[in-house]
Design an enzyme around this catalytic site. Sequence first.
Site, PDB file in Angstrom:
ATOM      1  N   SER A  39       2.540  -7.484   0.203  1.00 56.83           N
ATOM      2  CA  SER A  39       2.130  -6.187  -0.768  1.00 56.83           C
ATOM      3  C   SER A  39       3.472  -6.183  -1.560  1.00 56.83           C
ATOM      4  CB  SER A  39       2.236  -5.174   0.344  1.00 56.83           C
ATOM      5  OG  SER A  39       2.358  -3.975  -0.596  1.00 56.83           O
ATOM      6  N   TYR A  70      -0.015  -4.652  -7.912  1.00 52.72           N
ATOM      7  CA  TYR A  70      -0.694  -3.663  -8.753  1.00 52.72           C
ATOM      8  C   TYR A  70       0.034  -3.450 -10.105  1.00 52.72           C
ATOM      9  CZ  TYR A  70      -1.623  -0.793  -4.202  1.00 52.72           C
ATOM     10  OH  TYR A  70      -2.041  -0.159  -3.101  1.00 52.72           O
ATOM     11  N   THR A 105      -4.845  -5.618  -7.042  1.00 51.77           N
ATOM     12  CA  THR A 105      -5.669  -4.449  -6.504  1.00 51.77           C
ATOM     13  C   THR A 105      -5.944  -3.881  -7.888  1.00 51.77           C
ATOM     14  OG1 THR A 105      -4.410  -4.694  -4.526  1.00 51.77           O
ATOM     15  CG2 THR A 105      -5.455  -2.672  -5.074  1.00 51.77           C
ATOM     16  N   LYS A 141      -8.933  -7.568  -5.676  1.00 47.49           N
ATOM     17  CA  LYS A 141      -9.047  -6.865  -4.434  1.00 47.49           C
ATOM     18  C   LYS A 141      -9.743  -5.624  -4.596  1.00 47.49           C
ATOM     19  CE  LYS A 141      -6.442  -5.562  -0.346  1.00 47.49           C
ATOM     20  NZ  LYS A 141      -6.374  -3.822  -0.472  1.00 47.49           N
ATOM     21  N   HIS A 183     -10.100  -0.545   0.282  1.00 50.19           N
ATOM     22  CA  HIS A 183      -8.540  -0.209   0.630  1.00 50.19           C
ATOM     23  C   HIS A 183      -8.377   0.461   1.965  1.00 50.19           C
ATOM     24  CE1 HIS A 183      -4.707   0.228  -2.199  1.00 50.19           C
ATOM     25  NE2 HIS A 183      -4.552   0.721  -1.034  1.00 50.19           N
TER      26      HIS A 183
HETATM   27  C1  LIG Z   1      -0.833   1.297   5.616  1.00 54.46           C
HETATM   28  C2  LIG Z   1      -1.462   0.825   4.579  1.00 54.46           C
HETATM   29  C3  LIG Z   1      -0.895   0.300   3.634  1.00 54.46           C
HETATM   30  C4  LIG Z   1      -1.415  -0.565   2.577  1.00 54.46           C
HETATM   31  N1  LIG Z   1      -0.722  -0.869   1.415  1.00 54.46           N
HETATM   32  C5  LIG Z   1      -1.534  -1.732   0.634  1.00 54.46           C
HETATM   33  C6  LIG Z   1      -0.899  -2.303  -0.378  1.00 54.46           C
HETATM   34  O1  LIG Z   1       0.108  -2.073  -0.718  1.00 54.46           O
HETATM   35  N2  LIG Z   1      -1.541  -2.851  -1.363  1.00 54.46           N
HETATM   36  C7  LIG Z   1      -3.139  -2.972  -1.266  1.00 54.46           C
HETATM   37  O2  LIG Z   1      -3.584  -3.823  -2.331  1.00 54.46           O
HETATM   38  N3  LIG Z   1      -3.734  -2.511  -0.263  1.00 54.46           N
HETATM   39  C8  LIG Z   1      -3.154  -1.757   0.834  1.00 54.46           C
HETATM   40  N4  LIG Z   1      -3.754  -1.294   1.633  1.00 54.46           N
HETATM   41  C9  LIG Z   1      -5.129  -1.803   1.843  1.00 54.46           C
HETATM   42  C10 LIG Z   1      -5.191  -2.914   2.659  1.00 54.46           C
HETATM   43  O3  LIG Z   1      -4.876  -4.126   2.098  1.00 54.46           O
HETATM   44  C11 LIG Z   1      -6.549  -3.341   3.359  1.00 54.46           C
HETATM   45  O4  LIG Z   1      -7.397  -3.127   2.321  1.00 54.46           O
HETATM   46  C12 LIG Z   1      -7.237  -2.241   4.291  1.00 54.46           C
HETATM   47  O5  LIG Z   1      -5.929  -2.048   5.304  1.00 54.46           O
HETATM   48  C13 LIG Z   1      -8.191  -3.184   5.250  1.00 54.46           C
HETATM   49  O6  LIG Z   1      -8.840  -2.539   6.140  1.00 54.46           O
HETATM   50  P1  LIG Z   1      -8.344  -2.187   7.855  1.00 54.46           P
HETATM   51  O7  LIG Z   1      -7.134  -1.516   7.647  1.00 54.46           O
HETATM   52  O8  LIG Z   1      -9.383  -1.371   8.359  1.00 54.46           O
HETATM   53  O9  LIG Z   1      -8.256  -3.365   8.264  1.00 54.46           O
HETATM   54  C14 LIG Z   1      -3.038  -0.721   2.832  1.00 54.46           C
HETATM   55  C15 LIG Z   1      -3.440  -0.269   4.060  1.00 54.46           C
HETATM   56  C16 LIG Z   1      -2.853   0.506   5.017  1.00 54.46           C
HETATM   57  C17 LIG Z   1      -3.657   0.999   6.240  1.00 54.46           C
HETATM   58  C1  LIG Z   2       2.645   2.523  -1.473  1.00 59.19           C
HETATM   59  C2  LIG Z   2       1.253   2.237  -1.697  1.00 59.19           C
HETATM   60  C3  LIG Z   2       0.820   2.106  -3.041  1.00 59.19           C
HETATM   61  C4  LIG Z   2       0.627   1.403  -0.746  1.00 59.19           C
HETATM   62  C5  LIG Z   2      -0.679   1.270  -0.503  1.00 59.19           C
HETATM   63  O1  LIG Z   2      -1.676   0.892  -1.136  1.00 59.19           O
HETATM   64  C6  LIG Z   2      -1.506   2.333   0.399  1.00 59.19           C
HETATM   65  O2  LIG Z   2      -0.871   2.952   1.222  1.00 59.19           O
HETATM   66  O3  LIG Z   2      -2.626   2.074   0.702  1.00 59.19           O
END
Ligand SMILES: Cc1cc2nc3c(=O)[nH]c(=O)nc-3n(C[C@H](O)[C@H](O)[C@H](O)COP(=O)(O)O)c2cc1C
Ligand SMILES: CC(C)CC(=O)C(=O)O
Length: 358
Positions: A116, A138, A164, A228, A252
Site C-alpha cells: 500500500s 493513489y 486505485t 483497482k 475497496h
Molecule cells: C484496513 C484496510 C486498509 C486498506 N487500505 C488500502 C489502501 O491503502 N489502498 C487500497 O487501494 N486499498 C486499501 N484497502 C482495500 C483493499 O485493498 C481491498 O480492496 C479490500 O480489503 C478487499 O476486501 P477484503 O478485506 O474483504 O478482502 C484497504 C482495506 C482495509 C480493510
Molecule cells: C489511509 C487510507 C487511504 C487507506 C485506505 O485505503 C483505507 O483505509 O481503505
Amino acid sequence: MRPLDGTALDGPALNLAELAADARGRLDPVHWDFFTGGAGEERTVRANEAAFARRYLVPRVLRGAVRRDLRISLLGTRISMPVLIAPTAFHRLAHPEGELATARAAAEAGTIMVVSMAATRPVEQIAAAGGPLWFQLYPQADLDFTASVVRRAEAAGCSALVVTVDSPVFGRRERDLRHGFADLPPGMVCENMRDASGRVRDIGMDAGLDWARITWLREVTRLPILLKGVLHPADAALAVSYGLDGLLVSNHGGRQLDGALATLDALPAVVEAVGGRLPVLLDGGVRRGTDVLVALALGASAVLVGRPVLWGLAVGGAAGVRHVLDLLHADLDRALALAGVTGPADLRGDLVATVACG
Ligand SMILES: Cc1cc2nc3c(=O)[nH]c(=O)nc-3n(C[C@H](O)[C@H](O)[C@H](O)COP(=O)(O)O)c2cc1C
Ligand SMILES: CC(C)CC(=O)C(=O)O
C-alpha cells in the site's frame, strides 16, 4: 462468515472467521474497527461476503484429479496460487513489524504482496523480504511527487503498479468518526509519502483523477499498470482501450461507496467486456478456498485478500499471515479435488450455480 463471538481459541485458527475472533481480542478496539469497518451502513462490506454465499458448486465426478497444480503466472510472475495480498494501510497498527512481517510471509508462501502507498514501512525495506511485490498508488494531484513515488517503487523492485481509482474522495467511515480515529499514533507514518526533503506528506484523494492521468502515468513508467476499483463494464472496456495491463474488480472492501455492487456480482460483466484481453482480478469477501474457486470459475485470473491478512498479522506477525495463506492454499486445493478440477486453468462457469438467497 458467521457472526463472531470473540471466544478465545485453544489451537491455531481452523478458518479465517476464527482468526478474526482471535485478532479482535488482541487489537485495540479502535484499530479493530478501522480494519474491519466500511463506509456508511456497511451494506457493501456485507454484500461482498453474501455474494459468495449465494453461489453453490456443481462438482464434476470421476475426473481422476490426482495431481493438482495451483500455480499461475500473472503479468510475468509465477506464483504458488491464485491468491495475492491486497494493499492495506497501516500494518504497524496490527503488529510492531508491520509490512516487513507481511512481506516475509508472502515471500515464503510464494505469492505477490501488493504494497500500500499507506504502508508504515518503506517500500525498500519491504522489498528486502525478497518476494514478488506490486505497488499500490493513489495518484496525487502533485504530478512530480506522484512520479517520484513511482520511481521509488520501481527502484525497490516492484514489478507492477496498482492504481486505485475508486477513491476520488475518502469514504465516510462512521466507526472511525465515532472513535475520532483519523491519524496514526506518534512514531508511525506513511513511509512511502516522504518527499525529497524527508517530509511526510498526507495522502490526498484527488477528485480530479481522470483517464488523462492514466495516460500520463502510462508515460511515466514502463511497469505494467492495473486499475483497482473497477465495477462497471464500460470502464473495463475503456481500460482495454487505454492500454492498461490488468483490472482489479474491487469496491475497496466496502470502504468507499456504500451500496456499491458486490465484487462477485460485478465480475461476470467485467469479464465479458474485457473478452480475455487483460487479466481480471477480484477482491472483497474472499474467505475460503471455495470462494477462490468460484471467483476463478466466473472468470477471475486471481483474487486478493485484505482483512484476513491483517487478522493474521495481529495474531501472529509473519507466522499469522503465513497461516492465512496456508489455510487458503490448502482449502483451495481440497475444493479443487472435491470439484474434480486439477487447477485454475480448468475452472469454468458451469461449476457454479447462483441461488436467490443463501
Ligand atoms: C484496513 C484496510 C486498509 C486498506 N487500505 C488500502 C489502501 O491503502 N489502498 C487500497 O487501494 N486499498 C486499501 N484497502 C482495500 C483493499 O485493498 C481491498 O480492496 C479490500 O480489503 C478487499 O476486501 P477484503 O478485506 O474483504 O478482502 C484497504 C482495506 C482495509 C480493510
Ligand atoms: C489511509 C487510507 C487511504 C487507506 C485506505 O485505503 C483505507 O483505509 O481503505
